[in-house]
Design an enzyme around this catalytic site. Sequence first.
Site, PDB file in Angstrom:
ATOM      1  N   ASP A  13       0.811  -1.221   0.000  1.00 54.07           N
ATOM      2  CA  ASP A  13       0.000   0.000   0.000  1.00 54.07           C
ATOM      3  C   ASP A  13       0.842   1.266   0.000  1.00 54.07           C
ATOM      4  OD1 ASP A  13      -2.148  -1.783   0.255  1.00 54.07           O
ATOM      5  OD2 ASP A  13      -2.086  -1.673   2.431  1.00 54.07           O
ATOM      6  N   GLU A 185     -10.878   1.044  -4.975  1.00 54.32           N
ATOM      7  CA  GLU A 185     -10.390   1.502  -3.671  1.00 54.32           C
ATOM      8  C   GLU A 185      -9.109   2.308  -3.890  1.00 54.32           C
ATOM      9  OE1 GLU A 185      -9.127  -1.933  -1.334  1.00 54.32           O
ATOM     10  OE2 GLU A 185      -8.694  -3.033  -3.167  1.00 54.32           O
TER      11      GLU A 185
END
Length: 523
Positions: A13, A185
């Site tokens: 991430d 997302e």
Amino acid sequence: MIQNPIIRGFNPDASAIRVGEDYYIATSTFEWFPGVVIHHSKDLVHWRPLTRVLTRESQLNLAGVPSSGGIWAPSLSYDEGSYYLCFTNVVGRKGVFKDLHNYVISAPSIEGPWSEPVYLNSSGFDHFLFHDTDGKKYLFNMQWDFRKGKSRFAGIIMQEFDPDEQKLTGSVKLVTRGTDIGVTEGPMVYKKDGYYYLLVAEGGTGINHAATLLRSRSVEGPYELDPDYPVMTAKGHPEHPLQKAGHGSLIETQNGEWYMVHICSRQLPDGSGLSPLGRETAIQKMAWTEDGWLRLASGGKLPALHVPVPALPLHPFPKEPERDDFDRSELSVHWHTLRTPADPSWLSLTQRPGYLRLWGRESLYSLHRQSMVARRIQSFRCEMETCMEFEPASFNQMAGLVLYYDDQDHYYLRISHDEEIGKHLTVIISDQGQYDERESEPINGWQRIYLKAAIDMDKLRFSFSPDGIKWQTIGPALYTGLLADEYKSKLSFTGAFAGLCAQDLNGTKLQADFDYFIYREYS
């Protein structure tokens, strides 16, 4: 050329920024404390772990969070002399629900001190704070929808953030529902040439992962879709060395070159599709088309294994030592503890100088108060070694070397006590929560014992020694795939750690002393 991945082992991430000549990447830490690792580079080639952000329990309470809960997808930003970091704490992920809370903190320096968290919302994860050129700030995040018949990933929403009042204000606006890839997302927003560019992750964080770009003349939209979406994906190419490619974050160098950092995963060569190293961080050189869309400079959609270096002076960092002798007053930046911060109630580096002392607490299945210090495994071929002193008087007292994915899946070479054989060493296997004990060796009278774990791709072997010279293997060859995200189709998101731990289920907090720890890579 840059060799991918640039940040190896469980470091997913990636959220990247440049401030002057310095580059920073924040990565997720999930249930591990301290929360959020900041990596630093000056050339996009060489990276080092610089600091951790969430260092106080007042900033982050992870007690009881589920495995693969906790910190998801932190996002870094910088505006007018201040660093900002948004983070999500996922405290529950059962069934159709995601119980989570989103916060923002700030600091005058990337190394802190970081403020106490400001609560933002709980509507979904992966939130990003965008600082517009007119001084306004906007929070973007995905929206979660638990209802039957609805898409769980219900689009990207935005709301203005008031920095003076330190809260969200105004109405919530849906800016995109994403594409037919689905599972939209990870929003990141950038302003360039009069456009607001919205970079999102799609396809889920597994083998269908992708990075997709949209743009608008207004921050609120409507956002038009890149006609040649996605920008990047490894979907449909199981032979490619970098899988799970997606969740991108853009950086512009001081020389005007563009790069994207992103999630990737390297899999075991046994055809299982598993990676005990977890999701890692890679980088791609990017190019803008004449009509203002972003493409991989290497061409196509597949992430490149080797990437051209930017036009920047190379800036390597000193090589990290393989051996930690625990001779400092604080743990190094490589070490994490599980859910709770290191404090004198269960850990000391000073009571016995040159040793890490752990007082036993709860079991390896606990989601609350474990006594564990661990670091990421970052290579398919490596070994870990320690020397310890521990004098258990009960089967409820244990300590040793652990290879840990989560509370359900781990391998443990532990010292304990048995009424019949006395002090002994045993290999423990937890496979999807099923506990098993393998070969045991009596070690009565041994004051010190050396322990080692050696990983060679899909195989793990434990060994032990009375003197650190003559080694004896113990237990069977173990499968490292057990330490991977998708082992037996479980839905988890972290990676394998090697650690030192102690348990005392009698509640008497028996101590274990560890003299050193070696982490050595062979590839």
